[in-house]
Design a protein around this motif. Structure first.
Motif, PDB file in Angstrom:
ATOM      1  N   ASP A 128     -59.712 117.820  17.855  1.00 39.48           N
ATOM      2  CA  ASP A 128     -58.884 117.294  18.940  1.00 39.48           C
ATOM      3  C   ASP A 128     -59.525 117.512  20.301  1.00 39.48           C
ATOM      4  OD1 ASP A 128     -56.047 116.363  17.916  1.00 39.48           O
ATOM      5  OD2 ASP A 128     -56.757 117.976  16.620  1.00 39.48           O
ATOM      6  N   ILE A 129     -60.074 118.711  20.490  1.00 42.64           N
ATOM      7  CA  ILE A 129     -60.600 118.997  21.829  1.00 42.64           C
ATOM      8  C   ILE A 129     -61.968 118.341  22.045  1.00 42.64           C
ATOM      9  CG2 ILE A 129     -61.722 121.232  21.436  1.00 42.64           C
ATOM     10  CD1 ILE A 129     -60.247 122.145  24.070  1.00 42.64           C
ATOM     11  N   THR A 130     -62.557 117.813  20.985  1.00 43.24           N
ATOM     12  CA  THR A 130     -63.813 117.056  21.158  1.00 43.24           C
ATOM     13  C   THR A 130     -63.566 115.549  21.021  1.00 43.24           C
ATOM     14  OG1 THR A 130     -64.354 117.436  18.828  1.00 43.24           O
ATOM     15  CG2 THR A 130     -65.342 118.926  20.418  1.00 43.24           C
ATOM     16  N   SER A 131     -62.294 115.128  21.059  1.00 43.02           N
ATOM     17  CA  SER A 131     -61.988 113.689  21.005  1.00 43.02           C
ATOM     18  C   SER A 131     -62.329 113.034  22.349  1.00 43.02           C
ATOM     19  CB  SER A 131     -60.509 113.482  20.684  1.00 43.02           C
ATOM     20  OG  SER A 131     -59.728 113.863  21.793  1.00 43.02           O
ATOM     21  N   ASP A 132     -62.344 111.710  22.369  1.00 40.85           N
ATOM     22  CA  ASP A 132     -62.646 110.939  23.593  1.00 40.85           C
ATOM     23  C   ASP A 132     -61.788 111.362  24.771  1.00 40.85           C
ATOM     24  OD1 ASP A 132     -64.411 109.381  22.278  1.00 40.85           O
ATOM     25  OD2 ASP A 132     -63.120 107.598  22.166  1.00 40.85           O
ATOM     26  N   GLN A 133     -60.535 111.760  24.467  1.00 33.27           N
ATOM     27  CA  GLN A 133     -59.529 111.940  25.509  1.00 33.27           C
ATOM     28  C   GLN A 133     -59.547 113.305  26.167  1.00 33.27           C
ATOM     29  OE1 GLN A 133     -56.532 109.094  25.401  1.00 33.27           O
ATOM     30  NE2 GLN A 133     -55.596 110.316  23.786  1.00 33.27           N
ATOM     31  N   ALA A 134     -60.216 114.293  25.577  1.00 38.79           N
ATOM     32  CA  ALA A 134     -60.059 115.668  26.068  1.00 38.79           C
ATOM     33  C   ALA A 134     -61.019 115.959  27.212  1.00 38.79           C
ATOM     34  CB  ALA A 134     -60.287 116.654  24.923  1.00 38.79           C
ATOM     35  N   LEU A 135     -60.440 116.334  28.345  1.00 32.82           N
ATOM     36  CA  LEU A 135     -61.236 116.578  29.553  1.00 32.82           C
ATOM     37  C   LEU A 135     -61.085 118.010  30.068  1.00 32.82           C
ATOM     38  CD1 LEU A 135     -60.432 113.489  31.831  1.00 32.82           C
ATOM     39  CD2 LEU A 135     -62.492 113.853  30.426  1.00 32.82           C
ATOM     40  N   VAL A 136     -62.189 118.511  30.634  1.00 36.97           N
ATOM     41  CA  VAL A 136     -62.131 119.626  31.558  1.00 36.97           C
ATOM     42  C   VAL A 136     -61.974 118.950  32.919  1.00 36.97           C
ATOM     43  CG1 VAL A 136     -63.356 121.616  32.488  1.00 36.97           C
ATOM     44  CG2 VAL A 136     -63.676 120.985  30.091  1.00 36.97           C
ATOM     45  N   ALA A 137     -60.740 118.901  33.414  1.00 39.43           N
ATOM     46  CA  ALA A 137     -60.426 118.017  34.547  1.00 39.43           C
ATOM     47  C   ALA A 137     -60.426 118.773  35.866  1.00 39.43           C
ATOM     48  CB  ALA A 137     -59.066 117.365  34.330  1.00 39.43           C
ATOM     49  N   TYR A 138     -60.995 118.146  36.917  1.00 38.08           N
ATOM     50  CA  TYR A 138     -60.971 118.727  38.260  1.00 38.08           C
ATOM     51  C   TYR A 138     -60.355 117.789  39.286  1.00 38.08           C
ATOM     52  CZ  TYR A 138     -65.490 116.328  38.151  1.00 38.08           C
ATOM     53  OH  TYR A 138     -66.485 115.407  37.967  1.00 38.08           O
ATOM     54  N   ALA A 139     -59.883 116.621  38.860  1.00 41.30           N
ATOM     55  CA  ALA A 139     -59.172 115.745  39.802  1.00 41.30           C
ATOM     56  C   ALA A 139     -58.009 115.063  39.094  1.00 41.30           C
ATOM     57  CB  ALA A 139     -60.116 114.703  40.393  1.00 41.30           C
ATOM     58  N   PHE A 140     -56.939 114.860  39.880  1.00 43.46           N
ATOM     59  CA  PHE A 140     -55.743 114.157  39.418  1.00 43.46           C
ATOM     60  C   PHE A 140     -55.481 113.040  40.411  1.00 43.46           C
ATOM     61  CE2 PHE A 140     -51.054 113.754  39.843  1.00 43.46           C
ATOM     62  CZ  PHE A 140     -50.795 113.205  38.592  1.00 43.46           C
ATOM     63  N   GLU A 141     -55.381 111.819  39.918  1.00 40.06           N
ATOM     64  CA  GLU A 141     -55.181 110.645  40.783  1.00 40.06           C
ATOM     65  C   GLU A 141     -56.196 110.625  41.927  1.00 40.06           C
ATOM     66  OE1 GLU A 141     -53.140 108.665  39.430  1.00 40.06           O
ATOM     67  OE2 GLU A 141     -51.619 109.860  38.394  1.00 40.06           O
ATOM     68  N   GLY A 142     -57.431 110.993  41.623  1.00 41.45           N
ATOM     69  CA  GLY A 142     -58.513 110.901  42.603  1.00 41.45           C
ATOM     70  C   GLY A 142     -58.594 112.030  43.622  1.00 41.45           C
ATOM     71  N   GLU A 143     -57.672 112.992  43.516  1.00 38.90           N
ATOM     72  CA  GLU A 143     -57.673 114.117  44.465  1.00 38.90           C
ATOM     73  C   GLU A 143     -57.895 115.414  43.684  1.00 38.90           C
ATOM     74  OE1 GLU A 143     -56.695 113.665  47.775  1.00 38.90           O
ATOM     75  OE2 GLU A 143     -55.975 111.598  47.612  1.00 38.90           O
ATOM     76  N   GLU A 144     -58.321 116.453  44.400  1.00 36.60           N
ATOM     77  CA  GLU A 144     -58.407 117.778  43.776  1.00 36.60           C
ATOM     78  C   GLU A 144     -57.078 118.112  43.100  1.00 36.60           C
ATOM     79  OE1 GLU A 144     -59.325 120.843  46.607  1.00 36.60           O
ATOM     80  OE2 GLU A 144     -61.238 119.919  47.134  1.00 36.60           O
ATOM     81  N   ILE A 145     -57.121 118.753  41.965  1.00 37.47           N
ATOM     82  CA  ILE A 145     -55.867 119.161  41.306  1.00 37.47           C
ATOM     83  C   ILE A 145     -55.219 120.262  42.143  1.00 37.47           C
ATOM     84  CG2 ILE A 145     -54.848 120.135  39.209  1.00 37.47           C
ATOM     85  CD1 ILE A 145     -57.242 119.030  37.644  1.00 37.47           C
ATOM     86  N   GLU A 146     -53.946 120.088  42.442  1.00 40.71           N
ATOM     87  CA  GLU A 146     -53.235 121.110  43.204  1.00 40.71           C
ATOM     88  C   GLU A 146     -53.193 122.411  42.403  1.00 40.71           C
ATOM     89  OE1 GLU A 146     -49.315 120.183  45.118  1.00 40.71           O
ATOM     90  OE2 GLU A 146     -49.627 118.339  43.953  1.00 40.71           O
ATOM     91  N   PRO A 147     -53.247 123.560  43.099  1.00 42.33           N
ATOM     92  CA  PRO A 147     -53.171 124.843  42.376  1.00 42.33           C
ATOM     93  C   PRO A 147     -51.977 124.934  41.420  1.00 42.33           C
ATOM     94  CG  PRO A 147     -53.818 125.230  44.644  1.00 42.33           C
ATOM     95  CD  PRO A 147     -53.508 123.757  44.538  1.00 42.33           C
ATOM     96  N   ILE A 148     -50.814 124.439  41.807  1.00 47.59           N
ATOM     97  CA  ILE A 148     -49.644 124.549  40.918  1.00 47.59           C
ATOM     98  C   ILE A 148     -49.812 123.743  39.628  1.00 47.59           C
ATOM     99  CG2 ILE A 148     -47.841 125.148  42.587  1.00 47.59           C
ATOM    100  CD1 ILE A 148     -47.109 122.129  42.651  1.00 47.59           C
ATOM    101  N   HIS A 149     -50.659 122.728  39.657  1.00 45.70           N
ATOM    102  CA  HIS A 149     -50.907 121.928  38.451  1.00 45.70           C
ATOM    103  C   HIS A 149     -52.191 122.354  37.722  1.00 45.70           C
ATOM    104  CE1 HIS A 149     -47.489 119.309  38.678  1.00 45.70           C
ATOM    105  NE2 HIS A 149     -47.742 118.997  39.921  1.00 45.70           N
ATOM    106  N   GLY A 150     -52.733 123.514  38.112  1.00 45.09           N
ATOM    107  CA  GLY A 150     -53.871 124.044  37.348  1.00 45.09           C
ATOM    108  C   GLY A 150     -55.194 123.999  38.048  1.00 45.09           C
ATOM    109  N   GLY A 151     -55.206 123.550  39.308  1.00 41.70           N
ATOM    110  CA  GLY A 151     -56.467 123.464  40.026  1.00 41.70           C
ATOM    111  C   GLY A 151     -57.046 124.834  40.325  1.00 41.70           C
TER     112      GLY A 151
END
Ligand SMILES: Nc1nc2c(c(=O)[nH]1)N[C@H]1C(S)=C(S)[C@@H](COP(=O)(O)O)O[C@H]1N2
Ligand SMILES: [Mo]
Length: 203
Positions: A128-151
């Protein structure tokens, strides 16, 4: 009519395919914040992510190194076990499998333990974690992820309930055999497929 029935009716009126909403869920436009404990704050350069366990070449990347790797932007629906779902969320980051390719996953590895700040953990199958969809994500909707959402950086693994997507992820540990993480030790399902409503042990 119950809240859930009304919500499903509204979803159809808005033109969504009803099968997109897993059983027992409701659609929201909001983005609820859900976690145990505090929100960490990092000094610049302080955050890092370590890939360890059953790999040939364990390594640690900082944010600049992560952002220098090939990026992917994906849009998908997220489903929390507390019954809210949000459609069409867009995330940018590095595919987990691209990071794992750098580390060289050993043949014995079957699962991954995600380790987050302050000791939150969650277990997921390697597939699952190596599927196409799994990301180590650093942006949400084109902006830095807010700290409350895991940034600055979180996992996003949309095919499983959202507790499987560690906010403030600091480690990905390749392991052999499944082992429960934080919520899984407290009664949540080991796998957590929202479309099979795998909320708790025995579901
Ligand atoms: N580190 C950490 N990650 C976490 C959690 C947590 O408590 N700690 N909660 C999980 C749960 S239950 C959900 S629904 C999502 C919520 O993400 P959000 O607050 O960005 O909506 O984060 C998941 N990741
Ligand atoms: Mo959740």
């Amino acid at each position: 009519m119950s809240f859930f029935e009304r919500n499903r009716r509204e979803l159809i009126e808005k033109g969504y395919e009803p099968a997109r909403l897993p059983p027992g869920q409701y659609l929201t436009d909001r983005f609820p914040v859900l976690h145990v404990g505090d929100v960490p704050s990092y000094r610049p350069g302080e955050w890092s992510l370590t890939v360890s366990g059953l790999v040939e070449r364990p390594f640690t990347v900082d944010l600049a190194e992560l952002q220098a790797l090939p990026a992917t932007t994906l849009t998908f629906d997220i489903h929390c076990v507390t019954k809210w779902s949000k459609f069409d969320t867009t995330w940018t980051g590095v595919r987990v499998r691209d990071l794992f390719a750098l580390a060289g996953v050993r043949a014995e590895a079957t699962h991954v333990m995600e380790h987050a700040e302050f000791g939150y953990t969650t277990n997921v199958p390697l597939a699952d974690i190596t599927s196409d969809q799994a990301l180590v994500a650093y942006a949400f909707e084109g902006e830095e992820i807010e700290p409350i959402h895991g940034g600055p950086v979180r996992i996003v693994l949309p095919q499983l309930y959202f507790w499987k997507s560690a906010k403030w992820v600091r480690g990905l540990e390749l392991i052999s055999g499944d082992s429960p993480g934080f919520w899984e030790r407290n009664g949540y399902h080991m796998y957590g497929d929202p479309f099979r409503e795998q909320r708790h042990w025995g579901d």
